[in-house]
Scaffold this motif. Structure first.
Motif, PDB file in Angstrom:
ATOM      1  N   ARG A   5      -0.430  -3.734   6.982  1.00 19.20           N
ATOM      2  CA  ARG A   5      -1.386  -3.383   8.028  1.00 19.20           C
ATOM      3  C   ARG A   5      -2.794  -3.593   7.486  1.00 19.20           C
ATOM      4  N   GLY A   6      -3.662  -3.923   8.390  1.00 18.42           N
ATOM      5  CA  GLY A   6      -5.049  -4.170   8.020  1.00 18.42           C
ATOM      6  C   GLY A   6      -5.902  -2.921   8.194  1.00 18.42           C
ATOM      7  N   ARG A  64      -4.589  -1.895  12.007  1.00 17.23           N
ATOM      8  CA  ARG A  64      -4.301  -3.103  12.789  1.00 17.23           C
ATOM      9  C   ARG A  64      -3.168  -3.901  12.145  1.00 17.23           C
ATOM     10  N   ASP A  65      -2.478  -4.705  12.992  1.00 20.35           N
ATOM     11  CA  ASP A  65      -1.420  -5.579  12.473  1.00 20.35           C
ATOM     12  C   ASP A  65      -2.010  -6.522  11.444  1.00 20.35           C
ATOM     13  N   TRP A  66      -1.228  -6.831  10.431  1.00 18.18           N
ATOM     14  CA  TRP A  66      -1.667  -7.738   9.377  1.00 18.18           C
ATOM     15  C   TRP A  66      -0.500  -8.619   9.021  1.00 18.18           C
ATOM     16  N   TRP A  67      -0.738  -9.922   8.973  1.00 20.68           N
ATOM     17  CA  TRP A  67       0.327 -10.873   8.682  1.00 20.68           C
ATOM     18  C   TRP A  67      -0.006 -11.636   7.419  1.00 20.68           C
ATOM     19  N   TRP A  92     -13.518 -10.323   4.582  1.00 19.26           N
ATOM     20  CA  TRP A  92     -13.881  -8.903   4.562  1.00 19.26           C
ATOM     21  C   TRP A  92     -12.655  -8.017   4.672  1.00 19.26           C
ATOM     22  N   PRO A  93     -12.553  -6.978   3.907  1.00 21.45           N
ATOM     23  CA  PRO A  93     -13.444  -6.691   2.782  1.00 21.45           C
ATOM     24  C   PRO A  93     -12.901  -7.184   1.440  1.00 21.45           C
ATOM     25  N   GLN A 119       0.824  -1.208   0.000  1.00 20.18           N
ATOM     26  CA  GLN A 119       0.000   0.000   0.000  1.00 20.18           C
ATOM     27  C   GLN A 119       0.862   1.264   0.000  1.00 20.18           C
ATOM     28  N   ASP A 120       1.847   1.306   0.886  1.00 22.49           N
ATOM     29  CA  ASP A 120       2.733   2.471   0.944  1.00 22.49           C
ATOM     30  C   ASP A 120       3.507   2.637  -0.360  1.00 22.49           C
ATOM     31  N   TYR A 121       3.976   1.533  -0.910  1.00 25.99           N
ATOM     32  CA  TYR A 121       4.735   1.582  -2.162  1.00 25.99           C
ATOM     33  C   TYR A 121       3.856   2.116  -3.290  1.00 25.99           C
TER      34      TYR A 121
END
Length: 101
Positions: free
Chosen positions: A42-43, A47-50, A97-98, A17-19
Protein backbone atom coordinates in the motif's frame (compact mmCIF):
# COMPACT_ATOMS: atom_id res chain seq x y z
CA UNK A 1 28.00 2.52 17.46
CA UNK A 2 25.85 1.20 14.65
CA UNK A 3 22.41 -0.17 15.38
CA UNK A 4 22.38 -3.94 14.91
CA UNK A 5 19.77 -4.97 12.39
CA UNK A 6 18.33 -8.11 10.87
CA UNK A 7 17.95 -8.59 7.11
CA UNK A 8 15.21 -10.91 5.89
CA UNK A 9 14.95 -11.76 2.19
CA UNK A 10 11.73 -13.28 0.87
CA UNK A 11 10.44 -14.40 -2.51
CA UNK A 12 6.92 -13.13 -1.79
CA UNK A 13 5.20 -11.33 1.05
CA UNK A 14 1.84 -9.57 1.38
CA UNK A 15 3.46 -6.35 2.67
CA UNK A 16 7.12 -5.67 3.47
CA UNK A 17 5.95 -2.92 5.82
CA UNK A 18 3.65 -5.21 7.80
CA UNK A 19 6.33 -7.91 7.96
CA UNK A 20 8.89 -5.41 9.24
CA UNK A 21 6.54 -4.18 11.97
CA UNK A 22 5.89 -7.77 13.06
CA UNK A 23 9.64 -8.31 13.37
CA UNK A 24 9.95 -5.17 15.52
CA UNK A 25 7.19 -6.57 17.74
CA UNK A 26 9.31 -9.72 18.11
CA UNK A 27 12.02 -7.63 19.71
CA UNK A 28 14.37 -6.55 16.92
CA UNK A 29 15.56 -2.95 17.17
CA UNK A 30 15.97 -2.65 13.39
CA UNK A 31 14.97 -4.85 10.47
CA UNK A 32 15.31 -4.72 6.68
CA UNK A 33 12.76 -6.74 4.71
CA UNK A 34 13.48 -7.35 1.01
CA UNK A 35 11.00 -9.18 -1.21
CA UNK A 36 10.96 -10.08 -4.89
CA UNK A 37 7.18 -9.74 -4.92
CA UNK A 38 4.68 -7.93 -2.73
CA UNK A 39 1.01 -8.92 -3.06
CA UNK A 40 -0.74 -6.47 -0.72
CA UNK A 41 1.47 -3.40 -0.68
CA UNK A 42 0.00 0.00 0.00
CA UNK A 43 1.11 3.51 -0.69
CA UNK A 44 0.77 6.72 1.22
CA UNK A 45 -2.52 7.24 3.03
CA UNK A 46 -3.41 3.55 2.50
CA UNK A 47 -3.79 3.91 -1.26
CA UNK A 48 -3.36 0.88 -3.54
CA UNK A 49 0.24 0.30 -4.55
CA UNK A 50 1.43 -2.00 -7.31
CA UNK A 51 4.93 -3.31 -7.74
CA UNK A 52 6.42 -3.08 -11.21
CA UNK A 53 7.45 -6.35 -12.88
CA UNK A 54 11.05 -7.23 -11.98
CA UNK A 55 10.87 -4.71 -9.14
CA UNK A 56 12.11 -5.26 -5.62
CA UNK A 57 10.23 -4.15 -2.54
CA UNK A 58 11.97 -3.29 0.69
CA UNK A 59 11.07 -1.82 4.05
CA UNK A 60 13.45 -0.67 6.74
CA UNK A 61 11.94 -0.31 10.18
CA UNK A 62 13.57 0.61 13.46
CA UNK A 63 12.75 1.66 16.98
CA UNK A 64 13.69 5.27 17.45
CA UNK A 65 13.83 7.47 20.48
CA UNK A 66 16.41 10.01 19.35
CA UNK A 67 15.89 10.92 15.67
CA UNK A 68 13.07 13.39 15.01
CA UNK A 69 10.87 11.82 12.35
CA UNK A 70 8.49 13.94 10.29
CA UNK A 71 7.31 14.07 6.68
CA UNK A 72 10.82 15.04 5.49
CA UNK A 73 12.49 11.98 7.02
CA UNK A 74 11.15 9.56 4.39
CA UNK A 75 12.28 11.89 1.59
CA UNK A 76 15.76 12.23 3.11
CA UNK A 77 16.07 8.45 3.36
CA UNK A 78 14.88 8.08 -0.24
CA UNK A 79 17.53 10.55 -1.44
CA UNK A 80 20.25 8.76 0.50
CA UNK A 81 19.24 5.33 -0.85
CA UNK A 82 19.01 6.73 -4.39
CA UNK A 83 22.53 8.09 -4.12
CA UNK A 84 23.93 4.86 -2.65
CA UNK A 85 22.25 2.53 -5.15
CA UNK A 86 23.12 4.77 -8.11
CA UNK A 87 26.79 4.76 -7.14
CA UNK A 88 26.85 0.97 -6.78
CA UNK A 89 25.00 0.05 -9.98
CA UNK A 90 26.25 2.95 -12.08
CA UNK A 91 22.77 4.04 -13.15
CA UNK A 92 21.17 7.41 -12.48
CA UNK A 93 17.92 6.49 -10.73
CA UNK A 94 14.91 8.72 -10.32
CA UNK A 95 13.04 9.19 -7.08
CA UNK A 96 9.24 9.20 -6.92
CA UNK A 97 7.85 11.04 -3.90
CA UNK A 98 8.67 10.36 -1.23
CA UNK A 99 10.97 7.33 -1.42
CA UNK A 100 10.31 5.02 -4.37
CA UNK A 101 13.30 4.44 -6.66
Amino acid sequence: MATPYVTITLDEVPSTQDYALQELDRGHRAVLIVASRQTAGRGRFGRDWWQAPRGVSASLAFRNETIPVDETFSLAVGLAVRSAVSSVVGVDLSLKWPNDL
